[in-house]
Design an enzyme around this catalytic site. Structure first.
Site, short mmCIF file in Angstrom:
data_model
loop_
_atom_site.label_atom_id
_atom_site.label_comp_id
_atom_site.label_asym_id
_atom_site.label_seq_id
_atom_site.Cartn_x
_atom_site.Cartn_y
_atom_site.Cartn_z
N ASP A 511 62.36 16.06 -22.54
CA ASP A 511 61.97 17.01 -21.89
C ASP A 511 61.40 17.97 -22.91
OD1 ASP A 511 62.35 19.06 -20.14
OD2 ASP A 511 64.61 19.93 -20.39
N ARG A 571 58.85 15.52 -18.56
CA ARG A 571 58.69 16.86 -17.59
C ARG A 571 56.99 17.07 -17.96
NH1 ARG A 571 62.42 22.03 -18.34
NH2 ARG A 571 60.29 22.68 -20.52
N ASP A 587 62.56 22.66 -12.79
CA ASP A 587 63.24 23.07 -13.07
C ASP A 587 63.78 23.70 -11.34
OD1 ASP A 587 64.33 22.93 -15.48
OD2 ASP A 587 63.46 24.91 -16.58
#
Length: 912
Positions: A511, A571, A587
């Site tokens: 991430d 990500r 997110d």
């Protein structure tokens, strides 16, 4: 301290919608401003045709900017499979310019034979097979023809810009802003106040090498729409940017991103697909710097394309125009000429590579939260899945599992015996996934920081010091993954003797790898930081996450001595990231709009090579109500990557924490996912071997059906399933477009038959999801409920045969051990099923062999107009056996019960 203030501000931002003021607009980006200001039809670039030389696979020539006499090299290559590549670079740059292809291409592209077939004073024609390129001298332009049809034109609008490297202008006494004699002449880059240094908010970007932007326009002739250039939370069909900012490609950490705008998000793939009724083509702009892309569409603008009119004499034709603008690097472009959508997908993955077959568990259901509190919490969570009879394949741990955000460590109080925790999971067939972020805590008691600092492994500032920023651990530095020694060191951290508490059943989540820097400009790293090789961060920003993923993948691969397939989630991403990792859309929020946007976001990724895509089920931020939560599970069950995840400040949302009815509906959705795992796994195998996306837009299979061109709410899962999730609150009906006037479609739950070629209204309840199997297809399912996917590998199969108008159907099935690379050595089964209206036949499609205990439990034939008294089963092991059949007249469904044949041998089932 100001560090603490920055961290507090970053954390607070997680609790509200994104502040767009923290991110640049094109007008605030000097290079975008300059490139966008170029006027159409006034291109100063000229291809010097008298310098053109050809060899067996390429042509080479010089290009000149007639305004300042700067020379550039031009190279055009013919590649196999109807693809061309061209490069433009400075002939004599002051220093080398960065080329990202050295890192991201799967392999050196295979060249095809090319020959010059026509020369005139104004243009040259080169031909490769059925395709040709017409190279115009003044102004420079490239027209790409597929089988005689113009499909792509480069610099047709004259928007090319290539800012040559130059010495910084020196002010002469009494003359403000005068240019240095070393610069050939002044242009916008010489006078732009942001060319040599630039401010954004409180941040100052020094530009040692000055302006170095590159830009070029492309016209997709005959295209109705353009798709791709992920990642954006926007419609699948790209919108005109005439009155907005361009689409931005710049990997950024964006909390609670907004929907339906061209803002940059976490990843960047500068690949664009233009599609029309008659042709599909693709353009890959291979550049890792910050990039903006303008889109113009004649269908929306209701204007006749001047390019089409000029080149082909057509009175009117749809066209999509794109304008790529990058801050640095070179022009390196692949043009994929199709002509069909699947041709373009194959051509792209021939360059960028295909996704290796993932482990079987990884296409199951994943349970994640920031954070599961401790070892006992993990034990209770996966125990509750068993208690409530809900399958799950992996439990995930976020950053709180570490010792104060120091990765490759454990919090010894919360997780005193992680090996035991892992063994408790694997005893039930499950895995553990751990987060490992790129920021390294600057702590003298942390081995990783000490190793990096003493060996010079960190990214440097422009002054040669270790770059220091602020992220979750506080003061942090960042490993320079462009250094091969750093990647090797980092990969070694995953060895089981280095990463204590892990086993080969522990997998990894990268991430924050944009990279996220809470204290940096736009929440990322300063552009004037320096990486291995002397490259500024501005040159390599969008490929930074790719490099971390590559090192992580190598570490997981080496950990098992190359035997086991790594599973990795990222990500941030770039071209080629799909060779190493899966991806999720970041997110998001627990809102209906964010559920809807998962479809176009994953479709955009899929056509750009990244099929292993999903979104945080339920939304990362906020708390979903039961209806939204159920609908998100039902949608996620038919997307390639299926994981729930939520923010640390949200309510716990494990399925059993809701009411009994909600939990039952979630259980049903997850179980349905597991029944289709054999089909999904087959699609992933065919993704590796053919490049065909797992998740497809309808126009990929029905390219001439214009109603599909703007669809954002439904898609194909492979070629056989059409999925239309329910994405509106309180919905009682859903409008589903069923393509193909001669195509039959069968509702997978009721087996009701529909005829394609239009829209149908489908009634829905909270338990129903509109999913249809395509007539003419055969797909394999496993319908026994197990606690995890790996436990089903010996379970029997059900084949669902959906007949077309000719009562025929075909399909494939892939089987292997679910985890190793032995499948590449032939230890697998890849089977073909064909039904001719009376007989179902299974044959092997390759020489693969796999000892297997799996067998055929059931054959279900949809759309069968009459019953059959029995079925004759024939195979080597069972001989000739007659088995029972049943028939449901209402749904026209014929079921052959327990044929009993082994899937590892050839067999037939004949209806009597």
């Amino acid at each position: 301290m100001w560090w603490q203030l920055v961290a507090a501000t970053a954390l607070l931002s997680a609790a509200r919608a994104v502040d767009r003021n923290n991110f640049k607009t094109c007008q605030q980006s000097s290079f975008c401003r300059r490139c966008r200001a170029v006027q159409e039809g006034r291109s100063p670039y000229k291809l010097l045709l008298d310098t053109l030389q050809a060899d067996a696979n390429s042509v080479h020539a010089h290009v000149v900017n007639t305004e300042n006499s700067v020379l550039f090299t031009f190279q055009l290559y013919a590649l196999t499979d109807d693809t061309f590549r061209f490069k433009i670079n400075e002939l004599s740059p002051l220093r080398p310019r960065y080329t990202v292809s050295q890192h991201v291409l799967d392999r050196e592209p295979r060249l095809a034979r090319l020959e010059v077939t026509e020369r005139t004073p104004d243009y040259v024609v080169v031909t490769a097979g059925p395709n040709k390129v017409q190279l115009f001298g003044a102004p420079f332009r490239l027209d790409f023809y597929s089988h005689g049809t113009l499909v792509v034109s480069a610099n047709a609008r004259g928007l090319m810009r290539f800012e040559h490297l130059r010495s910084k202008p020196q002010q002469k006494e009494g003359e403000e802003g005068a240019a240095d004699a070393a610069a050939p002449s002044q242009d916008a880059a010489d006078t732009d106040p942001g060319a040599w240094e630039e401010n954004f908010k409180s941040f100052h970007d020094t530009k040692e090498f000055g302006p170095e932007a590159v830009a070029l326009d492309f016209s997709f002739v005959g295209a109705h729409r353009a798709y791709g250039i992920p990642e954006h939370a926007d419609s699948f069909a790209l919108k005109s940017t005439k009155n907005t900012d361009p689409y931005r490609l710049y990997n950024l950490d964006v909390f609670e991103y907004e929907l339906h705008n061209p803002m940059a998000l976490y990843g960047s793939i500068p690949f664009l697909v233009g599609h029309g009724e008659g042709h599909t083509a693709g353009v890959l702009w291979l550049n890792a710097a910050e990039t903006w892309v303008d889109i113009a569409n004649t269908v929306d603008q209701n204007v006749v394309s001047s390019i089409v009119s000029f080149v082909s004499g057509a009175a009117s034709s749809p066209q999509v125009d794109a304008h790529f603008m990058s801050e640095s690097g070179i022009v390196d472009v692949f043009v994929m000429l199709g002509p069909a959508p699947h041709d373009v997908f194959r051509q792209y993955t021939a360059v960028a590579g295909t996704t290796p077959l993932p482990q079987y568990f990884s296409i199951g259901y994943h349970q994640c939260r920031w954070n599961y509190n401790d070892q006992d919490d993990v034990r209770q969570v996966h125990g509750k899945f068993d208690e409530h009879d809900i399958p799950v394949d992996a439990i995930w741990l976020d950053i709180e599992h570490t010792d104060n955000k120091k990765y490759f460590t454990w919090d010894k109080v919360k997780f005193p015996d992680p090996t035991d925790m892992v063994h408790n999971l694997t005893a039930k067939g499950r895995k553990l996934v751990l987060i490992v972020d790129p920021h390294i805590k600057r702590d003298s008691n942390y081995f990783l920081h000490n190793d990096a600092e003493s060996n010079g492994f960190y990214v440097k500032t422009k002054d040669g010091k270790d770059f220091e920023g602020w992220c979750w651990p506080g003061s942090s530095s960042y490993l320079d993954m462009f250094n091969p020694a750093v990647r090797q060191y980092y990969a070694s951290r995953y060895r089981l003797d280095n990463f204590h508490g892990t086993t080969n059943d522990v997998h990894i989540w990268n991430d924050m790898n944009e990279p996220s820097v809470f204290s940096g400009p736009e929440v990322t790293m300063n552009k004037d930081c320096v990486h291995h090789g002397g490259w500024e961060h501005r040159d390599v920003h969008n490929v930074n996450g790719f490099m971390l993923n590559m090192a992580s993948y190598e570490g997981l691969l080496e950990r098992s001595n190359g035997k086991l397939r790594p599973f990795l989630l990222t990500r941030a991403f770039f071209v080629g990231s799909h060779r190493y990792t899966s991806v999720w859309t970041g997110d998001n929020m627990a809102e209906w709009g964010h559920l809807k946007i998962t479809i176009p976001m994953c479709l955009s990724l899929s056509i750009a090579g990244f099929s292993f895509c999903g979104a945080d089920v339920g939304g990362f931020f906020k708390n979903p109500d039961p209806e939204l939560f159920v609908r998100w599970y039902q949608a996620g069950a038919f997307q390639p990557f299926f994981r729930t995840h939520s923010h640390i400040d949200t309510k716990r949302r494990e399925p059993w924490l809701f009411d009994e009815n909600t939990m039952s509906l979630i259980r049903e959705a997850i179980r349905k996912r597991y029944s289709y795992l054999p089909y999904l796994y087959t699609l992933f195998y065919e993704l590796e071997t053919s490049g065909r996306p797992v998740m497809l837009p309808l126009w990929a299979e029905f390219p001439a059906e214009t109603p599909t061109f703007d669809m954002d709410d439904q898609y194909l899962l492979g070629r056989s399933l059409l999925v239309h999730p329910v994405t509106d609150a309180g919905a009682s009906t859903v409008s589903v477009y069923l393509p193909g006037a001669d195509t039959l479609w069968y509702a997978v739950d009721s087996h009701q038959k529909y005829v394609g070629g239009g829209t149908v209204q489908i009634p829905v309840t909270m338990s129903s999801v509109p999913v249809f199997q395509r007539g003419g297809s055969i797909l394999a399912k496993r319908e026994r409920v197990r606690r995890a996917a790996i436990l089903t590998l010996d379970d029997p199969f059900t084949l669902v045969v959906a007949v077309d108008r000719n009562n025929s159907a075909s399909g494939t099935l892939y089987i292997d051990d679910g985890e190793s690379f032995e499948y590449r050595k032939g230890k697998h089964l890849y089977l073909s099923f064909v039904f001719d209206g009376k007989k179902l036949t299974s044959r092997s499609l390759d020489a693969g062999q796999l000892p297997s205990r799996t067998w055929l439990e059931r054959v279900v034939v949809l759309g069968w107009s009459s019953g059959a008294a029995s079925a004759l089963v024939e195979s080597r092991s069972v001989g000739r056996v007659t088995v029972e059949t049943t028939y449901d007249q209402a749904s026209q469904t014929l079921t052959v019960r327990k044929p009993g044949v082994s899937m590892a041998e050839e067999w037939t089932v004949s209806l009597q």
